[in-house]
Every structure is written in structure tokens, then in C-alpha cells.
Motif scaffolding. Structure first.
Motif, PDB file in Angstrom:
ATOM      1  N   ARG A   1      -8.605   2.613  -6.090  1.00  0.00           N
ATOM      2  CA  ARG A   1      -8.014   3.579  -5.148  1.00  0.00           C
ATOM      3  C   ARG A   1      -7.002   2.903  -4.232  1.00  0.00           C
ATOM      4  N   TYR A   2      -7.325   1.716  -3.775  1.00  0.00           N
ATOM      5  CA  TYR A   2      -6.448   1.019  -2.832  1.00  0.00           C
ATOM      6  C   TYR A   2      -5.173   0.514  -3.489  1.00  0.00           C
ATOM      7  N   CYS A   3      -5.271   0.124  -4.757  1.00  0.00           N
ATOM      8  CA  CYS A   3      -4.148  -0.558  -5.425  1.00  0.00           C
ATOM      9  C   CYS A   3      -3.416   0.303  -6.446  1.00  0.00           C
ATOM     10  N   GLY A   4      -4.037   1.409  -6.863  1.00  0.00           N
ATOM     11  CA  GLY A   4      -3.419   2.237  -7.891  1.00  0.00           C
ATOM     12  C   GLY A   4      -3.598   1.691  -9.290  1.00  0.00           C
ATOM     13  N   ARG A   5      -4.401   0.656  -9.441  1.00  0.00           N
ATOM     14  CA  ARG A   5      -4.728   0.087 -10.755  1.00  0.00           C
ATOM     15  C   ARG A   5      -6.065  -0.618 -10.641  1.00  0.00           C
ATOM     16  N   ALA A   6      -6.736  -0.742 -11.768  1.00  0.00           N
ATOM     17  CA  ALA A   6      -8.057  -1.363 -11.777  1.00  0.00           C
ATOM     18  C   ALA A   6      -7.940  -2.887 -11.741  1.00  0.00           C
TER      19      ALA A   6
ATOM     20  N   LEU B   1       0.319  -6.194  -2.195  1.00  0.00           N
ATOM     21  CA  LEU B   1       1.087  -5.690  -3.337  1.00  0.00           C
ATOM     22  C   LEU B   1       2.546  -5.465  -2.961  1.00  0.00           C
ATOM     23  N   GLY B   2       2.771  -4.995  -1.743  1.00  0.00           N
ATOM     24  CA  GLY B   2       4.139  -4.767  -1.287  1.00  0.00           C
ATOM     25  C   GLY B   2       4.964  -6.040  -1.223  1.00  0.00           C
ATOM     26  N   ARG B   3       4.291  -7.150  -1.084  1.00  0.00           N
ATOM     27  CA  ARG B   3       4.998  -8.436  -1.059  1.00  0.00           C
ATOM     28  C   ARG B   3       5.017  -9.109  -2.438  1.00  0.00           C
ATOM     29  N   GLY B   4       4.529  -8.404  -3.451  1.00  0.00           N
ATOM     30  CA  GLY B   4       4.688  -8.879  -4.813  1.00  0.00           C
ATOM     31  C   GLY B   4       3.607  -9.804  -5.329  1.00  0.00           C
ATOM     32  N   HIS B   5       2.459  -9.833  -4.668  1.00  0.00           N
ATOM     33  CA  HIS B   5       1.381 -10.704  -5.105  1.00  0.00           C
ATOM     34  C   HIS B   5       0.237  -9.888  -5.705  1.00  0.00           C
TER      35      HIS B   5
ATOM     36  N   TYR C   1     -18.496  -0.351   4.630  1.00  0.00           N
ATOM     37  CA  TYR C   1     -19.706   0.164   5.275  1.00  0.00           C
ATOM     38  C   TYR C   1     -19.736  -0.126   6.767  1.00  0.00           C
ATOM     39  N   TYR C   2     -18.838  -0.964   7.227  1.00  0.00           N
ATOM     40  CA  TYR C   2     -18.654  -1.112   8.678  1.00  0.00           C
ATOM     41  C   TYR C   2     -17.275  -0.629   9.108  1.00  0.00           C
ATOM     42  N   PHE C   3     -16.231  -1.042   8.407  1.00  0.00           N
ATOM     43  CA  PHE C   3     -14.862  -0.785   8.859  1.00  0.00           C
ATOM     44  C   PHE C   3     -14.275   0.524   8.341  1.00  0.00           C
ATOM     45  N   GLY C   4     -14.892   1.131   7.337  1.00  0.00           N
ATOM     46  CA  GLY C   4     -14.238   2.249   6.678  1.00  0.00           C
ATOM     47  C   GLY C   4     -13.246   1.728   5.654  1.00  0.00           C
ATOM     48  N   GLU C   5     -12.565   2.659   4.990  1.00  0.00           N
ATOM     49  CA  GLU C   5     -11.714   2.249   3.868  1.00  0.00           C
ATOM     50  C   GLU C   5     -10.285   1.876   4.268  1.00  0.00           C
ATOM     51  N   GLU C   6      -9.787   2.364   5.373  1.00  0.00           N
ATOM     52  CA  GLU C   6      -8.379   2.136   5.687  1.00  0.00           C
ATOM     53  C   GLU C   6      -8.079   0.672   5.974  1.00  0.00           C
ATOM     54  N   GLU C   7      -9.064  -0.048   6.531  1.00  0.00           N
ATOM     55  CA  GLU C   7      -8.855  -1.454   6.873  1.00  0.00           C
ATOM     56  C   GLU C   7      -8.437  -2.257   5.637  1.00  0.00           C
ATOM     57  N   THR C   8      -9.168  -2.099   4.555  1.00  0.00           N
ATOM     58  CA  THR C   8      -8.871  -2.880   3.352  1.00  0.00           C
ATOM     59  C   THR C   8      -7.741  -2.259   2.539  1.00  0.00           C
ATOM     60  N   ARG C   9      -7.624  -0.946   2.559  1.00  0.00           N
ATOM     61  CA  ARG C   9      -6.487  -0.310   1.880  1.00  0.00           C
ATOM     62  C   ARG C   9      -5.174  -0.867   2.430  1.00  0.00           C
ATOM     63  N   GLU C  10      -5.104  -1.009   3.737  1.00  0.00           N
ATOM     64  CA  GLU C  10      -3.895  -1.539   4.372  1.00  0.00           C
ATOM     65  C   GLU C  10      -3.593  -2.953   3.878  1.00  0.00           C
ATOM     66  N   VAL C  11      -4.628  -3.779   3.774  1.00  0.00           N
ATOM     67  CA  VAL C  11      -4.454  -5.157   3.310  1.00  0.00           C
ATOM     68  C   VAL C  11      -3.938  -5.174   1.875  1.00  0.00           C
TER      69      VAL C  11
ATOM     70  N   ILE D   1       5.995 -19.153  -5.724  1.00  0.00           N
ATOM     71  CA  ILE D   1       4.645 -19.333  -6.257  1.00  0.00           C
ATOM     72  C   ILE D   1       3.878 -18.018  -6.161  1.00  0.00           C
ATOM     73  N   PRO D   2       3.395 -17.454  -7.274  1.00  0.00           N
ATOM     74  CA  PRO D   2       2.580 -16.234  -7.217  1.00  0.00           C
ATOM     75  C   PRO D   2       1.167 -16.557  -6.742  1.00  0.00           C
ATOM     76  N   LEU D   3       0.573 -15.627  -6.015  1.00  0.00           N
ATOM     77  CA  LEU D   3      -0.760 -15.811  -5.451  1.00  0.00           C
ATOM     78  C   LEU D   3      -1.687 -14.697  -5.917  1.00  0.00           C
ATOM     79  N   THR D   4      -2.958 -15.022  -6.046  1.00  0.00           N
ATOM     80  CA  THR D   4      -3.983 -14.019  -6.332  1.00  0.00           C
ATOM     81  C   THR D   4      -4.925 -13.934  -5.142  1.00  0.00           C
ATOM     82  N   PHE D   5      -5.036 -12.741  -4.568  1.00  0.00           N
ATOM     83  CA  PHE D   5      -5.923 -12.502  -3.440  1.00  0.00           C
ATOM     84  C   PHE D   5      -7.172 -11.773  -3.940  1.00  0.00           C
ATOM     85  N   PHE D   6      -8.320 -12.434  -3.836  1.00  0.00           N
ATOM     86  CA  PHE D   6      -9.586 -11.786  -4.144  1.00  0.00           C
ATOM     87  C   PHE D   6     -10.046 -11.071  -2.871  1.00  0.00           C
TER      88      PHE D   6
END
Length: 335
Positions: free
Chosen positions: A136-141, A84-88, A69-79, A57-62
Motif C-alpha cells: 500500500r505504501y509503495c504501490g508494489r510488493a 522512492l521519490g529519491r530513486g532508492h 500499532y503505535y504511530f498509525g500508517e501515515e508515519e511510514t507511508r511518508e518515509v 550508489i543505489p541503496l536498499t532501505f529495509f
């Protein structure tokens, strides 16, 4: 008759963690709210994907991005990279209340959380920023958007269109105070509004004696497997929406006992409910099309026909009563 589309969507977000009320508290990040790590196990998005992957089953993560503005960018980039690495699929989600961490006095709460609190120009700027971050995080818009709290309005759709995003999934008929700001009529299926396709959270009508009728969204934490299956089968019989959009959250499998997620228990009944949903969809095979939002192109959306977007499946009172019992027992067992 076209096959129903089924979209399983996951709002993936951090928590303010009570920090507005008590400046000594800090927002809750990836560890608990997204990965769901407790007692050496992961009950967040890794487990959600493990279950979905077993059934193809494919999933869409919003994914919410203004938390930078609190965590910086790496926290969400990692997510994003993990998903994407797991194909979703990853799409855009915004909670503007994180903008309050731009200022030293967070308790003043200068920025509100609903997109509808901002005028058109401000919404354009917020979506532009979110789109740039996620690109920036995903490499696509991103190609789709969901407002936090379902708090969009008509200006949100205009702001999305100006940013080249032509799909939205912020409408939820069970929250009319918010959703009617987006569109005056009740929606329960794909509808084109001013050049943007709206794919609302799917609702059904329940009618419990003494309570009367009300709409219930297909939120995994709030409806039973039996009710979800009933809605799916009505769609198969051409008595329900052609596009079914279900929602859960990255933290849906956990019951937090405090705002900081210091103590959590596992909602085993919700995990079993999700497993049952994925198994049901797999067993239906090619009678349904399980899709992610990235599978869709706005120009390839199919109109559902005049009046069809206002169809709300009806669920028997018995199923809804049984769900209430299941929910109460499940919450007690999760304590």
C-alpha cells in the motif's frame, strides 16, 4: 569471473524509546530515528541518500512497518514515498514488538521481537500483514525481507516463500544464536535454501592478539573504511564473497544520549566512513556492481559454487587494532 555485487542496506526503523520499562515514555518516531533532525539539520536517511547520490550508489532501505500499532500508517507511508521519490529501493523489515501496542498493558510484552519466537502460521500472518502494508505504501510488493535483530529461523524462509517473497537478508554469521536457527551452516554469500535466496550480511574474520579470532559484520558503525576496502578488494581478487551486503541504520550517524533521543550528537567519523565507502565504490567503476535488492529477481540469482558461501575474508590484526583506536576516538569526539 563475474563481478562482485555490492548491496548497501539501511534498516529504517523507529524505537520503543523505553516505553516498555516506563509507560510514561513514548516511542521515538520519524523525526529523530529516521530523518535524524537535530539543530536544524538532517543526519538520518536524507543525508545517507545525499552522500550515496553524489557517487551514483543505489541503496536498499529495509523499512519496518509494524510500528503502525503505535504511530498509525501515515508515519511510514511518508518515509516510503520519500525514499522512492529519491530513486532508492524499499524492502520489508519487521519488529513484532510493536504489536504490544495493540493492548492497553504494553508492559506485559505479550509479543516478542524475534520472528523465531513465532510458529510457522504466525510468521506467515506477520509477513502477510507486512507485505500488504508495504504494498500500500509503495504501490508494489516487496521482493526481499530482513528480520529485526537478525532473529529469523527456518520457518521464516517458509513463511516468505508462501507469501511470494524469494529473497531474505536476515542471516548474520556474527550472531550464531539467531542465524543458526535459520541455517545450520555458516553462510557468507548467496545461498538458495528451500526455494528462497539468502543474502547474508557480509562478515570477515579478525584476529587480534590476546582476543583471538571472531567474525565481524560489515556494519558501518562497527568496522573501519580500511577493513571494508580490504574485504571489497579480496572479493575483486576472487578471495571473498561474490555478493557483499553491508548494513547501517537510519540513525547510524547519531549518538543518542538517552532512550528518547532528547539529546544527540553527530558521529562525524561514521559520516566520513560512509562517504569514503561510496567514493571507493565509485572509483572502482565497472569492476563492481553496486545494486539494490529490487534489481534482482530471485530466478536470476547466480549460484556461487559449492563451498563458496562459507568463505570469510581475513583481515590483518593491524587494521582491526587501528579500527579500535578510530572507534574510541570517534565516540569520544561525538560526546
Amino acid at each position: 569471473m563475474p563481478k562482485p555485487n555490492v548491496f548497501i542496506t539501511i534498516d529504517t526503523e523507529h524505537s520503543i524509546g523505553g516505553a516498555f520499562a516506563d509507560p510514561a515514555l513514548k516511542p521515538v518516531g520519524n523525526d529523530k530515528r529516521i530523518y535524524g533532525r537535530i539543530n536544524g539539520q538532517e543526519y538520518g536517511i536524507p543525508l545517507i541518500m545525499d552522500i550515496a547520490d553524489r557517487y551514483g550508489i543505489p541503496l536498499t532501505f529495509f523499512v519496518e512497518v509494524l510500528n503502525k500499532y503505535y504511530f498509525g500508517e501515515e508515519e511510514t507511508r511518508e518515509v516510503c514515498e520519500y525514499i522512492l521519490g529519491r530513486g532508492h529501493d524499499v524492502q520489508l523489515h519487521l519488529h513484532p514488538n510493536f504489536l504490544n501496542f495493540k493492548d492497553s498493558d504494553t508492559a506485559a510484552r505479550q509479543y516478542r521481537d524475534n520472528m523465531s519466537a513465532y510458529d510457522l502460521d504466525a510468521q506467515k500472518a506477520l509477513i502477510t500483514e507486512g507485505k500488504e502494508l508495504l504494498t500500500r505504501y509503495c504501490g508494489r510488493a516487496p521482493t526481499a525481507f530482513r528480520a529485526g535483530n537478525y532473529g529469523a529461523d527456518a520457518n521464516t524462509l517458509k513463511a516468505l516463500k508462501s507469501n511470494g517473497i524469494f529473497m531474505d537478508s536476515s542471516y548474520n554469521a556474527a550472531f550464531p544464536k539467531h542465524s543458526r536457527r535459520l541455517h545450520a551452516e555458516a553462510l557468507n554469500d548467496a545461498a538458495e535454501i528451500d526455494g528462497v535466496w539468502e543474502l547474508p550480511i557480509t562478515n570477515f574474520t579478525e584476529n587480534i592478539p590476546l582476543r583471538g579470532e571472531r567474525l565481524k559484520p560489515l556494519d558501518l558503525n562497527g568496522v573501519s573504511l580500511a577493513e571494508m576496502k580490504a574485504v571489497i578488494h579480496q572479493a575483486l581478487d576472487d578471495r571473498g564473497p561474490r555478493n557483499l551486503t553491508l548494513i547501517l541504520h537510519s540513525f547510524s550517524f547519531l549518538k543518542a544520549r538517552d532512550v528518547q533521543y532528547r539529546e544527540c550528537s553527530v558521529r562525524k567519523y561514521v559520516i566520513e566512513r560512509f562517504e569514503g565507502l561510496c567514493r571507493t565504490l565509485a572509483e572502482l567503476g565497472d569492476r563492481v556492481r553496486c545494486r539494490s535488492f529490487s534489481d534482482l529477481a530471485a530466478e536470476g540469482m547466480e549460484p556461487v559454487g559449492e563451498g563458496a558461501a562459507q568463505v570469510f575474508p581475513r583481515i590483518s590484526a593491524g587494521l582491526s587494532v587501528l579500527r579500535g583506536i578510530e572507534q574510541q576516538y570517534g565516540e569520544v569526539s561525538a560526546r
